[in-house]
Scaffold this active site. Structure first.
Site, PDB file in Angstrom:
ATOM      1  N   THR A   1       0.832  -1.196   0.000  1.00 51.05           N
ATOM      2  CA  THR A   1       0.000   0.000   0.000  1.00 51.05           C
ATOM      3  C   THR A   1       0.871   1.251   0.000  1.00 51.05           C
ATOM      4  O   THR A   1       1.979   1.241   0.542  1.00 51.05           O
ATOM      5  CB  THR A   1      -0.945   0.037   1.212  1.00 51.05           C
ATOM      6  OG1 THR A   1      -1.700   1.236   1.186  1.00 51.05           O
ATOM      7  CG2 THR A   1      -0.187  -0.053   2.516  1.00 51.05           C
TER       8      THR A   1
ATOM      9  N   HIS B   1      -9.451  -2.198   2.390  1.00 55.89           N
ATOM     10  CA  HIS B   1      -8.181  -2.895   2.623  1.00 55.89           C
ATOM     11  C   HIS B   1      -8.321  -3.860   3.796  1.00 55.89           C
ATOM     12  O   HIS B   1      -7.884  -5.015   3.735  1.00 55.89           O
ATOM     13  CB  HIS B   1      -7.075  -1.889   2.947  1.00 55.89           C
ATOM     14  CG  HIS B   1      -6.695  -0.995   1.822  1.00 55.89           C
ATOM     15  ND1 HIS B   1      -6.197   0.275   2.017  1.00 55.89           N
ATOM     16  CD2 HIS B   1      -6.729  -1.170   0.477  1.00 55.89           C
ATOM     17  CE1 HIS B   1      -5.938   0.838   0.851  1.00 55.89           C
ATOM     18  NE2 HIS B   1      -6.255  -0.013  -0.098  1.00 55.89           N
TER      19      HIS B   1
ATOM     20  N   ARG C   1      -8.018  -4.225  -6.531  1.00 57.48           N
ATOM     21  CA  ARG C   1      -8.444  -3.388  -7.644  1.00 57.48           C
ATOM     22  C   ARG C   1      -7.350  -2.408  -8.041  1.00 57.48           C
ATOM     23  O   ARG C   1      -6.789  -1.710  -7.213  1.00 57.48           O
ATOM     24  CB  ARG C   1      -9.700  -2.613  -7.217  1.00 57.48           C
ATOM     25  CG  ARG C   1     -10.296  -1.723  -8.290  1.00 57.48           C
ATOM     26  CD  ARG C   1     -11.344  -0.798  -7.692  1.00 57.48           C
ATOM     27  NE  ARG C   1     -10.730   0.188  -6.800  1.00 57.48           N
ATOM     28  CZ  ARG C   1     -10.210   1.358  -7.195  1.00 57.48           C
ATOM     29  NH1 ARG C   1     -10.211   1.678  -8.474  1.00 57.48           N
ATOM     30  NH2 ARG C   1      -9.696   2.189  -6.317  1.00 57.48           N
ATOM     31  N   ASP C   2      -7.028  -2.361  -9.330  1.00 58.04           N
ATOM     32  CA  ASP C   2      -6.110  -1.377  -9.903  1.00 58.04           C
ATOM     33  C   ASP C   2      -4.820  -1.264  -9.103  1.00 58.04           C
ATOM     34  O   ASP C   2      -4.374  -0.172  -8.745  1.00 58.04           O
ATOM     35  CB  ASP C   2      -6.806  -0.003  -9.986  1.00 58.04           C
ATOM     36  CG  ASP C   2      -6.060   0.969 -10.900  1.00 58.04           C
ATOM     37  OD1 ASP C   2      -5.339   0.492 -11.799  1.00 58.04           O
ATOM     38  OD2 ASP C   2      -6.204   2.192 -10.708  1.00 58.04           O
ATOM     39  N   HIS C   3      -4.199  -2.398  -8.851  1.00 55.92           N
ATOM     40  CA  HIS C   3      -2.969  -2.429  -8.066  1.00 55.92           C
ATOM     41  C   HIS C   3      -1.885  -1.584  -8.747  1.00 55.92           C
ATOM     42  O   HIS C   3      -1.601  -1.741  -9.932  1.00 55.92           O
ATOM     43  CB  HIS C   3      -2.482  -3.877  -7.926  1.00 55.92           C
ATOM     44  CG  HIS C   3      -1.273  -4.024  -7.063  1.00 55.92           C
ATOM     45  ND1 HIS C   3      -1.337  -4.517  -5.779  1.00 55.92           N
ATOM     46  CD2 HIS C   3       0.036  -3.741  -7.274  1.00 55.92           C
ATOM     47  CE1 HIS C   3      -0.127  -4.531  -5.251  1.00 55.92           C
ATOM     48  NE2 HIS C   3       0.727  -4.052  -6.151  1.00 55.92           N
ATOM     49  N   ALA C   4      -1.265  -0.685  -7.983  1.00 55.19           N
ATOM     50  CA  ALA C   4      -0.164   0.163  -8.444  1.00 55.19           C
ATOM     51  C   ALA C   4      -0.562   1.053  -9.617  1.00 55.19           C
ATOM     52  O   ALA C   4       0.285   1.551 -10.354  1.00 55.19           O
ATOM     53  CB  ALA C   4       1.065  -0.669  -8.821  1.00 55.19           C
TER      54      ALA C   4
END
Length: 392
Positions: free
Chosen positions: A199, A207, A293-296
């Protein structure tokens, strides 16, 4: 090199250690005034640190052209090992020109302090637009990762590095747990399965929900916030760390969670960075890695679940760490709890979706995130940091 035989193997089989021994350090210091110097930006300093402590295993330095080219085009090193993000040291022509391949280069941080040494083996040019399109899936200079790429030098310097000395983190020394130490810690706790969580935002209830779902399956949670360079509008690392501490104190089983800092810089490379983040956590000893969702991601450059789909491009044995894929969690007003579309009977209008971006926008407007999104203790801490008056 070091390795805990009872734990998941580091990427490539052995944990790299490029921290100079006392003898090496004395030798490097004796040469300090005579070596050519290269000044590093904050991201390059983080990369040197991550290489040295083994977090970027199997890398022992900055990539040569063969490793770089294959990483950009195929997400593999020259030897075929999976690797998705180029780790390079870029300088301009003026800096590169006098440097001699085969020689030592002194690496200084932005304050001019001597922090490491590079054994220069190669200098090479590269195509910035190709890297942008392949790695970031866009050549738009407004993308923060592409912007950094376009602003950096045109020449890569390759070679092994040594970190002169491992220094305590200036802000979070008690949370500085390097890969050799985290592996030993997991062993001491008796954890056989560990899920890592990446994160760069304060933890909110979505989270918390997916972390606790994961904790139902594995032995321990490695909460591993990134504290290296991020974009300017991201919430400061010290604020985020206080939020994590508050949340863990009140809402988590402390014997099943370890909080530690990840000194890396953020690339905002979406799917490719999800693979990269997973491999880094593998080096820290994790067996599983949460991909939500939409990591990085950043902006609208990537699809909602592109960072999950990319894991399907590799055989599980090639990655050596298990992705735990979660859908977008929300607060369900019908069931009065966190859920996803897999578990909630609600209609779209009964779902409260908020993202880290929206929370930052709310805070800048002087608004507190609602309790459906953020625990009140965390919201109060964010309000204090943003100097927002909390209602009595």
């Amino acid at each position: 090199m070091s390795q805990n035989p009872d734990a998941i193997a580091p990427h490539g089989g052995q944990l790299v250690n490029r921290i100079a021994t006392p003898e090496q350090r004395a030798e490097f210091l004796s040469k300090a005034d005579f070596l050519p110097r290269v000044q590093l930006d904050d991201r390059a300093v983080s990369d040197v640190e991550m290489i040295a402590i083994g977090a970027f295993s199997p890398l022992t330095g900055f990539m040569n052209q063969e490793d770089y080219d294959r990483t950009v085009t195929e997400m593999r090193l020259a030897n075929g090992l999976v690797w998705s993000i180029p780790i390079t040291l870029s300088v301009n022509e003026e800096v590169a020109s006098p440097l001699q391949e085969g020689g030592l280069i002194r690496l200084d941080n932005s304050r001019g302090e001597f922090i490491g040494v590079l054994q220069l083996t190669q200098k090479y040019h590269y195509d910035k637009t190709r890297e942008a399109i392949k790695v970031y899936r866009t050549d738009d200079a407004n993308h923060p990762g592409v912007q950094v790429l376009y602003n950096q030098g045109n020449v890569h310097l390759a070679g092994d590095i040594w970190l002169l000395q491992r220094q305590p983190h200036p802000q979070f020394p008690t949370y500085q747990i390097d890969p050799d130490a985290s592996r030993q810690l997991f062993k001491d706790k008796g954890w056989k399965t560990i899920v890592g969580f990446q994160t760069r935002n304060p933890i909110h209830r979505a989270h918390e929900y997916i972390q606790k779902c994961a904790l139902e399956i594995v032995d321990g949670l490695f909460l591993h916030p990134l504290v290296g360079a991020t974009k300017e509008d991201d919430i400061a690392a010290d604020v985020r760390m206080r939020c994590y501490e508050i949340l863990l104190e009140h809402y988590y089983p402390l014997d099943r969670v370890t909080l530690a800092i990840n000194p890396a810089a953020m690339r905002y490379a979406g799917p490719r960075e999800a693979i990269f983040h997973a491999l880094v956590r593998k080096n820290y000893g994790c067996t599983h890695f949460i991909v939500g969702r939409d990591h990085a991601g950043v902006g609208d450059y990537y699809g909602t679940y592109d960072a999950q789909y990319i894991f399907e491009e590799f055989a599980p044995s090639e990655l050596g760490i298990v992705p735990m894929k979660f859908e977008h969690a929300f607060y369900c007003t019908r069931t009065k709890q966190m859920a996803t579309s897999k578990t909630s009977p609600s209609k779209p209008e009964e779902r409260i979706h908020l993202s880290g971006t929206k929370v930052r926008e709310m805070l800048r407007r002087g608004e507190l995130p609602p309790p459906e999104f953020s625990r009140p203790e965390v919201a109060a801490e964010l309000a204090r940091a943003m100097q927002i008056q909390v209602p009595a």
